[in-house]
Design a protein around this motif. Structure first.
Motif, short mmCIF file in Angstrom:
data_model
loop_
_atom_site.label_atom_id
_atom_site.label_comp_id
_atom_site.label_asym_id
_atom_site.label_seq_id
_atom_site.Cartn_x
_atom_site.Cartn_y
_atom_site.Cartn_z
N TRP A 31 0.86 -1.21 -0.01
CA TRP A 31 -0.04 0.13 -0.02
C TRP A 31 0.89 1.47 -0.13
O TRP A 31 2.11 1.18 0.40
CB TRP A 31 -0.96 0.03 1.20
N THR A 32 0.34 2.34 -0.49
CA THR A 32 0.91 3.52 -0.30
C THR A 32 0.10 4.46 0.68
O THR A 32 -1.12 4.33 0.90
CB THR A 32 1.20 4.21 -1.45
N GLY A 33 0.77 5.87 0.97
CA GLY A 33 -0.03 6.83 1.92
C GLY A 33 -0.02 6.02 3.45
O GLY A 33 -0.91 6.48 4.27
N VAL A 34 0.96 5.20 3.67
CA VAL A 34 0.79 4.76 5.02
C VAL A 34 1.95 5.32 5.97
O VAL A 34 3.05 5.67 5.60
CB VAL A 34 1.16 3.05 5.06
N THR A 35 1.32 5.70 6.94
CA THR A 35 2.45 6.38 8.25
C THR A 35 2.64 5.47 9.34
O THR A 35 3.82 5.59 10.11
CB THR A 35 1.66 7.32 8.80
N GLN A 36 2.22 4.24 9.50
CA GLN A 36 2.27 3.17 10.73
C GLN A 36 3.38 2.24 9.92
O GLN A 36 3.09 1.34 9.14
CB GLN A 36 1.07 2.63 11.13
N ALA A 37 4.35 2.12 10.87
CA ALA A 37 5.33 0.77 10.24
C ALA A 37 4.67 -0.46 10.38
O ALA A 37 5.06 -1.40 9.88
CB ALA A 37 6.70 1.22 11.10
N THR A 38 4.18 -0.81 11.66
CA THR A 38 3.66 -2.00 11.91
C THR A 38 2.25 -2.41 11.24
O THR A 38 1.55 -1.36 10.82
CB THR A 38 3.57 -2.10 13.49
N PRO A 39 1.88 -3.45 11.23
CA PRO A 39 0.63 -4.00 10.51
C PRO A 39 -0.41 -3.12 11.23
O PRO A 39 -0.52 -3.01 12.28
CB PRO A 39 0.78 -5.57 10.48
N GLY A 40 -1.46 -3.21 10.35
CA GLY A 40 -2.84 -2.55 10.82
C GLY A 40 -3.15 -0.99 10.73
O GLY A 40 -3.88 -0.48 11.10
N GLY A 41 -1.84 -0.49 9.82
CA GLY A 41 -2.08 0.89 9.26
C GLY A 41 -3.22 1.33 8.23
O GLY A 41 -3.39 0.26 7.45
N THR A 42 -3.34 2.57 8.18
CA THR A 42 -4.15 2.95 7.04
C THR A 42 -3.42 3.30 5.74
O THR A 42 -2.39 3.44 5.92
CB THR A 42 -5.07 4.06 7.65
N ALA A 43 -3.98 3.44 4.60
CA ALA A 43 -3.37 3.76 3.37
C ALA A 43 -4.32 4.47 2.63
O ALA A 43 -5.68 4.79 2.81
CB ALA A 43 -3.14 2.41 2.87
#
Length: 586
Positions: A487-499
């Motif tokens: 994904w792109t547009g991700v700010t969280q390094a660990t899984p479970g982030g928004t995109a």
């Protein structure tokens, strides 16, 4: 017994027995079996029954089924009405609703052994549990079935065949073979000798005999795509130059098409027409304009000459062409014949050692929706084995959706396993940027983890579910993807982030080869047995040699038959992922 003859004739008797073959929540598969228990032939048969309001037949096979309100009538086809003494015939149907049949009549009389009016058949016993497993025996136990008039005894079935009838809820099966997979089910019989539906299946592997895939015995299979010879510039020769050819046992050549109820050519130019120059050819010999076979098929022939241990299967279907299987399933014998004629075409018969069917969503929805019914997959595989015989490999790539009521529950994979050498369980593509806003998640998790977006979407639960349906461990191969999803547009390094959408990829958004990702976005962490990485605003998950090695250890611990991967061109030029599979399974 039901009298079916005129007074001047010898007595003819028959029974009709109902069983619910499977239930997937929103519907079920039912089966009636008519048996001639008399001493003279039965010329025709008609089975009638009532369903409660809200339960109905949605499709049927091997009988003409009609209804009047809640009353249903099934008449024999022109070709299956005559039954010799002792002979039986079955017809099936898909149903909707929760009800069971009642008021059964066979040719106007009592079914006597089927659903007798006022005496319902027994329920299914509990799935048997296994204990005290040795090289040659296993102890089975199960919870009792229920019946309105009482249970008489239980039939114990091993791999679908009855091995014992017992009055209690335990049985010890002896005389087994060490290191062998078996599948056990149980069926109850009531005091009127009516049988109910079979229980769930319990897979058992006896101890000894090597205890699973050992050195040199595990399947190590890779997909080679016909279209890889174009933009990807990946050819059969790359299997040699990468060192992968000496580390695999099988190749699935993908894909042949499934169209018009037949197996057909996928890409004639790549398959057998493309001319190879000397520097592109496996053996350094250029194709000539007039030779009878060129293309990938000829290069595979040359590869097998150099590496005779490699077996090649022609794979038909795949995600894009799985929509053709529904029509094929309408006439399994004709479909199997067409596939056999194509695979065994004299121009390339020596290239192929069998066939692989990639029907990715039987009786379920994928790129399209299939409504061929839960029995269609088994029927198709039975026809394939009957046509290809025991000397050819017959395999299938299958879904890994282990969610409750998901794709594994939609077809009879347990029943079909007896006809196949193995299943390629596609334990990848569980999650990806088709969910554009996330959450980010590894596309090939080995196990579940806190926060996983969908229960049942992981390798361990998929393998466990196939085993529970009676598929032997040694007929299951673990799937590995030689690519990542991101994904792109991700700010969280660990899984479970928004995109905000799919990450850019070389050939398609949201997907990239391992050989690119290992350098462009190196792994920064692992979760559920697979790796992930965040590079700028892009987030990727993929398998590395380290995670592949750990997955192979897990596969061995489960007694699996080996592993397979999609697909060769995603690996590095020195084949490091293939190397990890090979070393991990040895």
């Amino acid at each position: 017994m039901v009298g079916l003859a005129s007074p001047a004739e010898a007595a003819t008797s028959a029974t009709a027995t109902y069983a619910k073959v499977s239930d997937w929540g929103t519907g079920f598969e039912g089966k009636w079996t008519v048996k001639n228990t008399g001493t003279t032939s039965l010329a025709s048969w008609t089975v009638e029954w009532d369903f409660p309001s809200g339960t109905s037949v949605t499709s049927a096979w091997d009988a003409d089924v009609t209804s009047s309100g809640t009353h249903w009538t099934a008449k024999n086809k022109s070709w299956n009405g005559t039954l010799a003494p002792g002979a039986s015939v079955s017809f099936g149907f898909n149903g909707a609703g929760p009800g069971a049949p009642s008021g059964c009549k066979l040719n106007g009389g009592s079914c006597d052994g089927g659903s007798v009016p006022g005496d319902n058949p027994p329920s299914a016993p509990g799935t048997p549990s296994a204990s005290n497993i040795t090289d040659t025996s296993v102890a089975l136990s199960w919870t009792a079935a229920t019946d309105d008039k009482g249970i008489k005894n239980y039939d114990v079935l091993r791999d679908g065949a009855k091995v014992a009838t017992v009055t209690g809820t335990t049985y010890t099966n002896t005389g087994l073979t060490a290191g062998t997979d078996y599948s056990y089910t149980v069926q109850a019989r009531d005091t009127a000798d009516q049988t109910g539906p079979v229980s769930g299946a319990r897979a058992v592997r006896t101890t000894g005999g090597g205890g699973g895939p050992g050195p040199g015995s595990a399947v190590k299979l890779g997909y080679f795509t016909e279209w890889g010879v174009y933009q990807r510039n990946y050819h059969v020769k790359n299997l040699v130059t990468s060192g992968s050819a000496s580390k695999i046992t099988h190749i699935n050549y993908a894909f042949g098409n499934v169209s018009g109820g037949r197996c057909t050519i996928g890409d004639a130019y790549a398959d057998y027409d493309k001319a190879y120059t000397a520097d592109q050819a496996v053996d350094g010999v250029a194709d000539t304009w007039d030779q009878p076979l060129r293309g990938n098929f000829n290069q595979l022939r040359k590869l097998k000459a150099q590496h005779p241990h490699i077996k090649v299967l022609w794979s038909f279907g795949g995600w894009t062409w799985s929509g053709g299987f529904g029509q094929a399933a309408a006439n399994p014998a004709a479909f199997a014949q067409s596939c056999y004629d194509l695979v065994e075409d004299p121009r390339w018969a020596d290239v192929f050692d069998g066939i692989d069917l990639d029907w990715e969503y039987p009786n379920a929805c994928g790129l399209s929706c299939d409504t061929s019914g839960p029995a269609a997959f088994k029927n198709l595989m039975q026809a394939m084995r009957a046509k290809f015989g025991t000397n050819n490999l017959v395999t299938a790539a299958v879904t890994a959706d282990a969610s409750s009521g998901g794709k594994i529950d939609a077809a009879d994979y347990g029943g079909a396993a007896q006809y196949l050498n193995w299943y390629n369980v596609m334990t990848y593509d569980f999650f990806g940027a088709w969910a554009a806003q996330g959450p980010t998640a590894p596309h090939s998790p080995l196990t579940s983890y806190p926060g996983i977006p969908q229960a049942g979407f992981n390798s361990a639960e998929a393998i466990a579910k196939f085993k529970a349906k009676g598929v032997p461990s040694a007929k299951l191969l673990l799937g590995i993807g030689f690519y990542g999803r991101g994904w792109t547009g991700v700010t969280q390094a660990t899984p479970g982030g928004t995109a905000t959408g799919p990450a850019p990829g070389t050939y398609e958004q949201g997907i990239e080869d391992y050989k690119v990702l290992k350098s462009s976005c190196p792994a920064t962490g692992t979760i559920a047995g697979t790796a992930y990485a965040k590079c700028g605003s892009n987030w990727w998950s993929y398998d590395t040699p380290a995670t592949v090695n750990s997955k192979m250890s897990w596969a061995k611990s489960q007694g699996l038959g080996g592993a397979f991967f999609w697909e060769f061109s995603g690996d590095t030029t020195n084949g490091e992922l293939v190397g990890a599979i090979n070393s991990g399974l040895n």
